[in-house]
Motif scaffolding. Structure first.
Motif, short mmCIF file in Angstrom:
data_model
loop_
_atom_site.label_atom_id
_atom_site.label_comp_id
_atom_site.label_asym_id
_atom_site.label_seq_id
_atom_site.Cartn_x
_atom_site.Cartn_y
_atom_site.Cartn_z
N ARG A 1 -63.36 -3.04 -15.90
CA ARG A 1 -62.09 -2.74 -16.56
C ARG A 1 -62.15 -1.38 -17.27
O ARG A 1 -61.23 -0.58 -17.18
CB ARG A 1 -61.75 -3.84 -17.56
CG ARG A 1 -60.31 -3.76 -18.03
CD ARG A 1 -59.95 -4.96 -18.85
NE ARG A 1 -60.54 -4.79 -20.18
CZ ARG A 1 -60.35 -5.61 -21.18
NH1 ARG A 1 -59.62 -6.69 -21.01
NH2 ARG A 1 -60.90 -5.39 -22.35
N ARG B 1 -62.12 1.45 -14.63
CA ARG B 1 -60.78 1.67 -14.08
C ARG B 1 -59.88 2.38 -15.08
O ARG B 1 -59.10 3.26 -14.70
CB ARG B 1 -60.17 0.35 -13.65
CG ARG B 1 -60.78 -0.19 -12.39
CD ARG B 1 -60.11 -1.46 -11.95
NE ARG B 1 -60.73 -1.95 -10.73
CZ ARG B 1 -60.59 -3.18 -10.27
NH1 ARG B 1 -59.83 -4.05 -10.92
NH2 ARG B 1 -61.19 -3.54 -9.16
N SER B 2 -59.95 2.02 -16.35
CA SER B 2 -59.11 2.70 -17.34
C SER B 2 -59.54 4.16 -17.51
O SER B 2 -58.70 5.03 -17.70
CB SER B 2 -59.13 1.97 -18.68
OG SER B 2 -60.38 2.08 -19.29
N ASP B 3 -60.83 4.45 -17.40
CA ASP B 3 -61.31 5.83 -17.46
C ASP B 3 -60.80 6.63 -16.27
O ASP B 3 -60.43 7.80 -16.40
CB ASP B 3 -62.83 5.88 -17.51
CG ASP B 3 -63.40 5.44 -18.85
OD1 ASP B 3 -62.61 5.31 -19.82
OD2 ASP B 3 -64.63 5.20 -18.93
N GLN B 4 -60.77 6.01 -15.09
CA GLN B 4 -60.28 6.70 -13.90
C GLN B 4 -58.80 7.03 -14.05
O GLN B 4 -58.35 8.11 -13.69
CB GLN B 4 -60.48 5.85 -12.65
CG GLN B 4 -61.86 5.94 -12.07
CD GLN B 4 -61.95 5.19 -10.75
OE1 GLN B 4 -61.27 4.21 -10.53
NE2 GLN B 4 -62.80 5.67 -9.87
N VAL B 5 -58.02 6.10 -14.58
CA VAL B 5 -56.58 6.33 -14.78
C VAL B 5 -56.37 7.48 -15.75
O VAL B 5 -55.52 8.35 -15.54
CB VAL B 5 -55.89 5.03 -15.27
CG1 VAL B 5 -54.48 5.31 -15.73
CG2 VAL B 5 -55.91 3.99 -14.18
N LEU B 6 -57.16 7.52 -16.83
CA LEU B 6 -57.04 8.60 -17.81
C LEU B 6 -57.41 9.94 -17.18
O LEU B 6 -56.75 10.95 -17.43
CB LEU B 6 -57.92 8.33 -19.02
CG LEU B 6 -57.45 7.23 -19.98
CD1 LEU B 6 -58.48 7.01 -21.08
CD2 LEU B 6 -56.11 7.60 -20.58
N GLN B 7 -58.45 9.98 -16.38
CA GLN B 7 -58.86 11.23 -15.74
C GLN B 7 -57.79 11.71 -14.76
O GLN B 7 -57.49 12.90 -14.70
CB GLN B 7 -60.19 11.05 -15.02
CG GLN B 7 -61.37 10.94 -15.95
CD GLN B 7 -62.67 10.67 -15.21
OE1 GLN B 7 -62.69 10.49 -13.99
NE2 GLN B 7 -63.77 10.64 -15.95
N CYS B 8 -57.19 10.80 -14.03
CA CYS B 8 -56.14 11.18 -13.09
C CYS B 8 -54.92 11.72 -13.82
O CYS B 8 -54.32 12.70 -13.42
CB CYS B 8 -55.74 10.00 -12.21
SG CYS B 8 -56.99 9.57 -11.00
N SER B 9 -54.55 11.08 -14.92
CA SER B 9 -53.38 11.55 -15.67
C SER B 9 -53.67 12.89 -16.34
O SER B 9 -52.78 13.73 -16.46
CB SER B 9 -52.93 10.51 -16.69
OG SER B 9 -53.90 10.36 -17.69
N ASP C 1 -53.23 15.57 -13.66
CA ASP C 1 -51.82 15.78 -13.35
C ASP C 1 -51.14 16.62 -14.43
O ASP C 1 -50.28 17.45 -14.14
CB ASP C 1 -51.08 14.44 -13.20
CG ASP C 1 -51.52 13.68 -11.95
OD1 ASP C 1 -52.12 14.33 -11.05
OD2 ASP C 1 -51.28 12.46 -11.88
#
Length: 102
Positions: free
Chosen positions: A78, A81-89, A92
């Motif tokens: 978990r 996955r939250s770290d990946q979402v932060l890195q992607c945002s 962007d």
């Protein structure tokens, strides 16, 4: 004719404590018949109950350890996955688009 190994017989004698030997059990069985067999089964069940408490405690500890490890794995996944979402945002937001009309 099949019989149990001598190691198992010695283990039963040891686990049953004093006052029980297989030689005496066999002798009693010949004289007492079904009652002697019932005695042997009662002693075997008693040995089983005594040793299953220890086995049950060990099994419960193993299950508890596995559940803790699965929970840790869940939290790690978990967090990843939250770290990946932060890195992607972050990626962007950091891209700069060329200004129109310049």
């Amino acid at each position: 004719s099949q019989s149990s190994s001598q190691g198992v017989c010695k283990l039963i004698e040891f686990a049953a404590g004093g006052g029980f030997t297989l030689a005496q059990c066999q002798q009693d069985y010949c004289q007492e018949g079904l009652e002697g067999y019932e005695n042997f089964i009662a002693i075997s069940v008693s040995i089983y109950r005594q040793n299953m408490l220890i086995a049950g405690i060990i099994a419960a500890c193993v299950v508890f350890f596995i559940v803790v490890q699965l929970m840790n794995l869940y939290y790690i996944i978990r967090q990843f996955r939250s770290d990946q979402v932060l890195q992607c945002s972050d990626k962007d937001d950091s891209t700069v688009l060329p200004a129109a009309g310049r």
